[in-house]
Design a protein around this motif. Structure first.
Motif, PDB file in Angstrom:
ATOM      1  N   GLY A 216       0.819  -1.212   0.000  1.00  0.00           N
ATOM      2  CA  GLY A 216       0.000   0.000   0.000  1.00  0.00           C
ATOM      3  C   GLY A 216       0.846   1.253   0.000  1.00  0.00           C
ATOM      4  O   GLY A 216       0.573   2.212  -0.729  1.00  0.00           O
ATOM      5  N   LEU A 217       1.899   1.253   0.808  1.00  0.00           N
ATOM      6  CA  LEU A 217       2.803   2.399   0.868  1.00  0.00           C
ATOM      7  C   LEU A 217       3.562   2.550  -0.448  1.00  0.00           C
ATOM      8  O   LEU A 217       3.738   3.667  -0.950  1.00  0.00           O
ATOM      9  CB  LEU A 217       3.774   2.251   2.035  1.00  0.00           C
ATOM     10  N   ALA A 218       3.990   1.426  -1.031  1.00  0.00           N
ATOM     11  CA  ALA A 218       4.711   1.472  -2.310  1.00  0.00           C
ATOM     12  C   ALA A 218       3.814   2.025  -3.418  1.00  0.00           C
ATOM     13  O   ALA A 218       4.300   2.664  -4.357  1.00  0.00           O
ATOM     14  CB  ALA A 218       5.219   0.081  -2.677  1.00  0.00           C
ATOM     15  N   TRP A 219       2.502   1.797  -3.330  1.00  0.00           N
ATOM     16  CA  TRP A 219       1.587   2.353  -4.318  1.00  0.00           C
ATOM     17  C   TRP A 219       1.299   3.826  -4.038  1.00  0.00           C
ATOM     18  O   TRP A 219       1.268   4.649  -4.955  1.00  0.00           O
ATOM     19  CB  TRP A 219       0.264   1.570  -4.312  1.00  0.00           C
ATOM     20  N   ALA A 220       1.078   4.172  -2.769  1.00  0.00           N
ATOM     21  CA  ALA A 220       0.624   5.517  -2.422  1.00  0.00           C
ATOM     22  C   ALA A 220       1.733   6.562  -2.517  1.00  0.00           C
ATOM     23  O   ALA A 220       1.482   7.683  -2.967  1.00  0.00           O
ATOM     24  CB  ALA A 220       0.035   5.518  -1.010  1.00  0.00           C
ATOM     25  N   LEU A 221       2.931   6.235  -2.093  1.00  0.00           N
ATOM     26  CA  LEU A 221       4.003   7.232  -2.034  1.00  0.00           C
ATOM     27  C   LEU A 221       4.314   7.864  -3.394  1.00  0.00           C
ATOM     28  O   LEU A 221       4.368   9.094  -3.495  1.00  0.00           O
ATOM     29  CB  LEU A 221       5.260   6.626  -1.401  1.00  0.00           C
ATOM     30  N   PRO A 222       4.495   7.096  -4.470  1.00  0.00           N
ATOM     31  CA  PRO A 222       4.745   7.758  -5.766  1.00  0.00           C
ATOM     32  C   PRO A 222       3.573   8.629  -6.221  1.00  0.00           C
ATOM     33  O   PRO A 222       3.791   9.694  -6.815  1.00  0.00           O
ATOM     34  CB  PRO A 222       4.960   6.595  -6.743  1.00  0.00           C
ATOM     35  N   ASN A 223       2.352   8.213  -5.932  1.00  0.00           N
ATOM     36  CA  ASN A 223       1.194   9.013  -6.337  1.00  0.00           C
ATOM     37  C   ASN A 223       1.104  10.310  -5.545  1.00  0.00           C
ATOM     38  O   ASN A 223       0.738  11.358  -6.083  1.00  0.00           O
ATOM     39  CB  ASN A 223      -0.092   8.203  -6.196  1.00  0.00           C
ATOM     40  N   VAL A 224       1.436  10.264  -4.264  1.00  0.00           N
ATOM     41  CA  VAL A 224       1.444  11.477  -3.442  1.00  0.00           C
ATOM     42  C   VAL A 224       2.517  12.438  -3.947  1.00  0.00           C
ATOM     43  O   VAL A 224       2.285  13.648  -4.079  1.00  0.00           O
ATOM     44  CB  VAL A 224       1.652  11.131  -1.953  1.00  0.00           C
ATOM     45  N   LEU A 225       3.700  11.917  -4.238  1.00  0.00           N
ATOM     46  CA  LEU A 225       4.775  12.773  -4.742  1.00  0.00           C
ATOM     47  C   LEU A 225       4.432  13.362  -6.104  1.00  0.00           C
ATOM     48  O   LEU A 225       4.691  14.543  -6.360  1.00  0.00           O
ATOM     49  CB  LEU A 225       6.082  11.983  -4.817  1.00  0.00           C
TER      50      LEU A 225
END
Length: 128
Positions: free
Chosen positions: A95-104
């Motif tokens: 979940g973090l690996a998916w969310a972090l690039p999208n947030v950035l």
């Protein structure tokens, strides 16, 4: 025709003989109406947020203590739903690996827009 009559809500309504007045509008409002929030709004929101987080933490502690008294633990509950602690950790990493690039990626657009809007605020408006 009568000058006043009762409306559906029971209040007096102006009749046809009485001219209705337009609503008064205050064009010199001191508050920030930019949609970004009013001055001092964070000063009221932060204590409410902290209060809510403390309430959730206390309620979680109470429920956790009660569940522990009856012999229930996180491991037992996870086993009941067919998960292991390792699987939960793996799902959290995915979940973090998916969310972090999208947030950035979103921040690359949002932060410059916010900065330009911040620079072009009317003078005298503070973000206190």
């Amino acid at each position: 025709m009568p000058k006043n009559f009762k409306g559906v809500d029971g209040r007096d309504k102006p009749g046809h003989d009485e001219p209705s007045r337009p609503a008064e509008i205050d064009y010199h409002c001191a508050a920030d109406e930019s949609g970004a929030g009013r001055s001092g709004e964070w000063a009221r929101m932060l204590p409410r947020l902290i209060s809510t987080l403390v309430k959730v933490a206390v309620a979680s502690l109470i429920v956790g203590t009660i569940l522990d008294h009856f012999g229930l633990s996180a491991g037992v509950l996870l086993k009941e739903v067919g998960l292991t602690p390792e699987r939960v950790a793996e799902l959290a990493r995915h979940g973090l690996a998916w969310a972090l690039p999208n947030v950035l990626l979103g921040a690359l657009i949002i932060v410059p827009i916010w900065f330009v809007a911040y620079l072009f605020r009317p003078p005298g408006q503070h973000s206190d």
